[in-house]
Motif scaffolding. Structure first.
Motif, PDB file in Angstrom:
ATOM      1  N   SER A 226       0.876  -1.314  -0.009  1.00 35.27           N
ATOM      2  CA  SER A 226      -0.132  -0.097   0.002  1.00 35.27           C
ATOM      3  C   SER A 226       0.788   1.249   0.038  1.00 35.27           C
ATOM      4  N   GLY A 227       2.115   0.943  -0.177  1.00 35.57           N
ATOM      5  CA  GLY A 227       2.955   2.219  -0.052  1.00 35.57           C
ATOM      6  C   GLY A 227       3.251   2.949  -1.311  1.00 35.57           C
ATOM      7  N   THR A 228       3.893   3.818  -1.840  1.00 32.63           N
ATOM      8  CA  THR A 228       4.035   4.462  -2.759  1.00 32.63           C
ATOM      9  C   THR A 228       5.260   4.136  -3.691  1.00 32.63           C
ATOM     10  N   THR A 229       5.978   3.383  -3.051  1.00 30.21           N
ATOM     11  CA  THR A 229       7.484   2.931  -3.759  1.00 30.21           C
ATOM     12  C   THR A 229       7.450   1.406  -4.095  1.00 30.21           C
ATOM     13  N   ALA A 230       8.170   0.784  -4.890  1.00 30.98           N
ATOM     14  CA  ALA A 230       8.210  -0.655  -5.143  1.00 30.98           C
ATOM     15  C   ALA A 230       8.774  -1.198  -4.098  1.00 30.98           C
ATOM     16  N   SER A 231       8.664  -2.469  -3.768  1.00 32.66           N
ATOM     17  CA  SER A 231       9.289  -3.092  -2.704  1.00 32.66           C
ATOM     18  C   SER A 231       9.873  -4.437  -3.117  1.00 32.66           C
ATOM     19  N   ALA A 232      10.822  -5.098  -2.740  1.00 32.86           N
ATOM     20  CA  ALA A 232      11.615  -6.271  -3.037  1.00 32.86           C
ATOM     21  C   ALA A 232      11.476  -6.831  -1.720  1.00 32.86           C
ATOM     22  N   PHE A 233      11.294  -7.996  -1.464  1.00 31.59           N
ATOM     23  CA  PHE A 233      11.275  -8.781  -0.058  1.00 31.59           C
ATOM     24  C   PHE A 233      11.435 -10.511  -0.381  1.00 31.59           C
ATOM     25  N   GLN A 234      11.650 -11.090   0.881  1.00 29.95           N
ATOM     26  CA  GLN A 234      11.559 -12.330   0.817  1.00 29.95           C
ATOM     27  C   GLN A 234      10.445 -13.169   1.565  1.00 29.95           C
ATOM     28  N   LEU A 235       9.595 -13.729   0.984  1.00 27.79           N
ATOM     29  CA  LEU A 235       8.443 -14.332   2.048  1.00 27.79           C
ATOM     30  C   LEU A 235       8.915 -15.767   2.341  1.00 27.79           C
ATOM     31  N   LYS A 236       9.037 -15.791   3.727  1.00 29.21           N
ATOM     32  CA  LYS A 236       9.675 -16.964   4.174  1.00 29.21           C
ATOM     33  C   LYS A 236       8.475 -17.548   5.291  1.00 29.21           C
ATOM     34  N   THR A 237       8.389 -18.736   4.938  1.00 25.43           N
ATOM     35  CA  THR A 237       7.290 -19.621   5.803  1.00 25.43           C
ATOM     36  C   THR A 237       8.273 -20.783   6.313  1.00 25.43           C
ATOM     37  N   THR A 238       7.986 -20.951   7.724  1.00 27.04           N
ATOM     38  CA  THR A 238       8.783 -22.171   8.306  1.00 27.04           C
ATOM     39  C   THR A 238       7.451 -22.752   9.435  1.00 27.04           C
ATOM     40  N   VAL A 239       7.367 -24.258   9.207  1.00 28.87           N
ATOM     41  CA  VAL A 239       6.917 -25.030  10.061  1.00 28.87           C
ATOM     42  C   VAL A 239       7.321 -25.557  11.347  1.00 28.87           C
TER      43      VAL A 239
END
Length: 903
Positions: A226-239
């Motif tokens: 919902s911000g005004t700039t592009a975003s690069a990130f990691q989606l990390k899921t751990t069980v």
């Protein structure tokens, strides 16, 4: 600032020392954003309780302070005035501005609000919601002023009015209004798990394959920038497993443009030999999904969910299987209200309901007739209770686009908000929808209505299977098999649930098993659940000769024995849910306890009834003994002949074959269990009686209670210390008045030297289901059973009391006439008998002297209204008390009588 840091340091050390790291983290989440005027000490998701400091108003002018959860109907649903407040009310609260929140995304999260809402922030509309039982989230970022200490006003307009486009339209429960579940302020970074998805948190967990050898996990995450700039990130899921060890991890690189929303899928590495979730061993894993900034490695958002690895199936012939093993699903349905609180119930009491179900030996909860507080399914996950959840389409539908769209919206909300609960195995969407069919006098129009009901059912079925192909679908139908089958509703869902009350609302007890066999014969490929069954049990009413609809605990026991035996003996019955776990509010009901449905195994305040102990005896897998009538701690009765004791039955609920009962240390012998009940005829003496039920093989397994018994004389001359007697006319039930600690006994025909009526007959109500008496709400009293039975056309009433001074009280209510009231639709074979009105006038003489002259109950007091007449009288020369009833018009009546000796 130095003092502040010193105080904070000491406080942190104190919290860590006492409560540990987890509670300290919670403390920082809740408190720190409002302590700090600069940047917060962490980033990420903050869920902040927003339940105090609210004001409430019915007119948006005069206000009172309240705390959420809150309902405005906690009291008015219980009074004698028909109806309750179903209009608009207002709530408001101040949210102070905080510069630390600049750049964050803010949301108001309502767990439940009945039933239409408009949310305003600083006078501007922020969001709306229709439907009273699901969560909704309102974004408020753009409307909040972050200037330090600015007073942002949050105003919520709420109404529980009837709206033909919103389910439920009618139902046998009260539609409490208010913000009756928790409210939270959610703060996130601009990049977060999208929470605008029908009130869900944006993370959906699937377990496509599960076995004892391995389990796979697939997670769909809805992401938003919902911000005004592009975003690069990691989606990390751990069980993580139950011991906190990571057993599977998956990381995915994601780029989101400004304003972009996207759903991404993660297939995690297979988990070898997973610990399986079951009702006996509910092992929970934990899936933690994190959004991690690519540059700073900081956690931008985090969501955690429980995972239970299990597989299951319903088989129309063999029943239900969990993890490959057969399991009979046994439990209850639940309503969400509580004594004195309405539906504004704190978490602790709601969780206790699930704990009581587990303690009963239950393994299934039907969440009826609407989605309930999130803590309910959380408790089911943790305790090992399987569950179904349903939306509130009850009794009827509206044939409008608005109604259809609202129902579909509710169904999606329900599914997505509860998608990750391993306890949920069924989504349902209609309850007894043909119970009150419209257009009965216009068959072509009714056929069109039925077509529209079927079309809505099919739409909801298709929607549910698209949303969640992994779970079963269900409708709950009342016992009109042929009508549902003809309309076509039995062909739509994957499971049919039947709400059956043979031997209660209609028919005979033997009809229950016959109905089950009919389903199996005519729908051999459709799995079957009993979604409702039960009989009212007013815990104040007892009977040694119980009858249908007398509301006695004893009838409910015998009713439940028949049903449980029929359920457990048929493998094709996958399971059954008694109606209900606890008594619940139903404002339109009258009967012995007006405005309450008494079918619960627990009272509205969650006290166990005898029936709860019976279900424990049937369902628990460890040895069990309980004196079922232990709650009847104060008894009374007439002595056996001239004896110094009164023999009355005592029941013990048990899953043992044989139990021994002791009275004041003396054995009353062994009794074999029949349908999980052992029964003794116990000779109670005046005063305290100690009962102890024992396993003769293992005496350490036992239960005990004390009964305080008031012994009434067989003949008045037998008891020099006689003081009081309270008698119900036209009844064969005992009644315990908890307010005055008064015990009422059934009447008898006059017996010389004792008491009783002379002539007349017991009043019988105006429909076929009532064995005797009336089910009308008696005004001006909470002790309706005293006034709901009566002797009609009696000639006299005699009490051969010894000489002395007495206070005599006579109780009357006119049970015939008054404003006609629509009978409860649930009484399926309710044959209305037209009440023959007309005046009832009689004169009453007491010991030859006129006491009531030309007494007209209805004219003087109104219909179904409690009337008590009291007089003091000296009895001399062995004359006793004699009431002569002299008819003027109609037949004389007397509902109850009590006598108290004054000297």
């Amino acid at each position: 600032m130095k003092k502040y840091n010193l105080f904070t340091g000491r406080l942190v050390k104190h919290i860590l020392a006492i409560y540990g790291q987890n509670v300290f983290i919670l403390f920082t989440l809740l408190i720190c954003p409002f302590f700090l005027q600069g940047q917060p000490i962490f980033s990420g998701r903050q869920m902040i309780g927003f339940n105090d400091q609210w004001s409430f108003s019915k007119d948006n002018q005069s206000w009172e302070s309240v705390t959420i959860p809150h309902t405005w109907n906690a009291k008015d649903v219980m009074d004698d005035t028909p109806g309750y407040y179903r209009e608009t009310s207002w709530y408001k609260r101040i949210l102070k501005g905080n510069p630390a929140l600049i750049g964050k995304s803010l949301f108001l999260c309502f767990d439940g609000l009945n039933q239409e809402a408009e949310v305003y922030v600083n006078g501007k509309l922020a969001g709306t919601h229709a439907g009273g039982y699901t969560r909704f989230i309102v974004p408020v970022t753009a409307l909040v002023n972050h200037k330090a200490n600015f007073k942002n006003e949050v105003l919520v307009k709420v109404t529980n009015r009837f709206n033909e486009d919103i389910a439920p339209l009618t139902a046998d429960f009260t539609f409490f209004g208010g913000i009756y579940r928790k409210v939270n302020l959610l703060v996130t970074e601009p990049v977060h798990f999208y929470n605008g998805d029908y009130g869900a948190d944006g993370v959906y967990i699937q377990t496509p394959t599960v076995s004892a050898e391995q389990a796979s996990v697939r997670i769909n995450s809805s992401l938003e920038n919902s911000g005004t700039t592009a975003s690069a990130f990691q989606l990390k899921t751990t069980v993580y497993n139950q011991q906190g060890k990571a057993v599977s991890t998956h990381t995915l690189n994601v780029n989101l443009k400004p304003g972009e929303k996207r759903v991404v899928t993660q297939d995690l590495p297979v988990i070898k030999k997973p610990e399986l979730w079951s009702t006996k061993n509910p092992v929970l894993h934990r899936a933690v999904s994190r959004i991690i900034d690519a540059k700073s490695s900081s956690v931008l958002d985090q969501v955690a969910n429980s995972i239970g690895f299990r597989w299951y199936k319903f088989d129309a012939k063999k029943g239900f299987f969990l993890n490959g093993e057969p399991l009979k699903l046994m439990g209850s349905s639940r309503h969400q209200d509580y004594e004195g609180l309405g539906n504004a119930v704190p978490d602790e009491l709601q969780i206790r309901d699930v704990t009581l179900l587990k303690a009963m030996g239950g393994n299934f909860l039907r969440v009826a007739h609407y989605p309930q507080d999130p803590v309910i399914l959380e408790a089911c996950d943790r305790l090992g209770i399987l569950a179904s959840v349903e939306i509130p389409i009850v009794n009827a539908i509206t044939e409008s686009e608005g109604f259809t769209e609202n129902c579909k919206h509710m169904q999606i909300e329900m599914i997505r908000q509860n998608f990750n609960h391993p306890s949920v195995i069924i989504w349902a969407y209609m309850n007894e929808v043909l119970l009150r069919p419209k257009f009965e006098t216009d068959k072509p129009r009714q056929e069109q209505y039925f077509n529209n009901v079927r079309a809505l059912a099919q739409q909801l079925e298709n929607l549910t299977r698209r949303e969640d192909p992994s779970r079963y679908t269900m409708m709950a139908l009342h016992g009109d098999f042929d009508r549902y089958h003809k309309v076509g509703l039995t062909k739509i869902p994957m499971i049919i649930g039947w709400n059956l009350y043979q031997g209660w609302y209609g028919g005979e007890l033997k009809g229950f098993g016959q109905f089950l066999d009919k389903h199996h014969r005519e729908l051999p490929d459709v799995p079957l659940l009993i979604t409702e069954f039960g009989a009212d049990a007013d815990p104040r009413i007892r009977s040694f000769s119980p009858l249908r609809f007398d509301k006695s605990v004893e009838y409910a026991i015998s009713f439940s024995q028949v049903y449980l035996n029929d359920i457990l003996s048929r493998p094709f019955v996958s399971g059954a849910m008694v109606w209900n776990l606890a008594d619940f509010s139903s404002e339109t009901r009258a009967e012995t306890m007006p405005h309450i449905n008494n079918k619960g195994l627990l009272t509205l305040g969650r006290k166990e009834k005898d029936t709860y102990y019976l279900y424990q005896a049937y369902l628990m897998d460890q040895p069990f003994i309980k004196i079922a009538s232990r709650n009847w701690k104060e008894r009374t009765g007439i002595a056996d002949s001239a004896s110094l004791f009164c023999t009355q039955p005592v029941q013990v609920a048990t899953n043992l074959d044989v139990v021994e009962l002791f009275l004041n240390g003396k054995s009353l012998g062994l009794q074999s269990s029949k349908n999980r009940i052992c029964e003794w005829q116990v000779p109670f003496t005046a005063g305290l009686n100690q009962l102890r039920a024992v396993d003769p093989q293992k005496p350490m397994l036992s239960d005990q209670t004390s009964i305080d018994f008031t012994l009434l004389p067989y003949l008045f001359s037998d008891a020099r210390d006689f003081t009081t007697m309270h008698i119900l006319l036209g009844a064969n039930r005992y009644f315990m008045d908890g307010e005055q600690q008064v015990l009422w006994i059934p009447d008898q025909p006059y017996r010389k030297g004792s008491f009783g009526h002379i002539g007349g007959a017991a009043f019988k109500g105006g429909n076929s289901r009532i064995s005797y008496g009336s089910d009308k709400n008696i005004l001006n009293t909470d002790l309706d059973p005293i006034y709901q039975t009566q002797q009609v056309d009696l000639k006299a009433y005699r009490m051969d009391v010894p000489d002395g001074e007495y206070e005599l009280s006579l109780y009357f209510a006119e049970l015939v006439g008054g404003t006609p009231k629509e009978m409860l639709v649930y009484n399926l074979d309710n044959q209305i008998v037209k009440e023959i009105g007309g005046q009832r006038i009689f004169t009453l003489n007491l010991n030859g002297k006129k006491f009531l002259d030309n007494f007209n109950i209805a004219e003087e007091y109104g219909y179904a209204t409690a009337v008590k007449k009291t007089i003091r009288i000296d009895v001399a020369n062995g004359q006793g008390l004699l009431l002569d009833f002299i008819p003027v018009k109609g037949a004389p009546v007397l509902n109850a009588i009590s006598v108290r000796k004054l000297n």
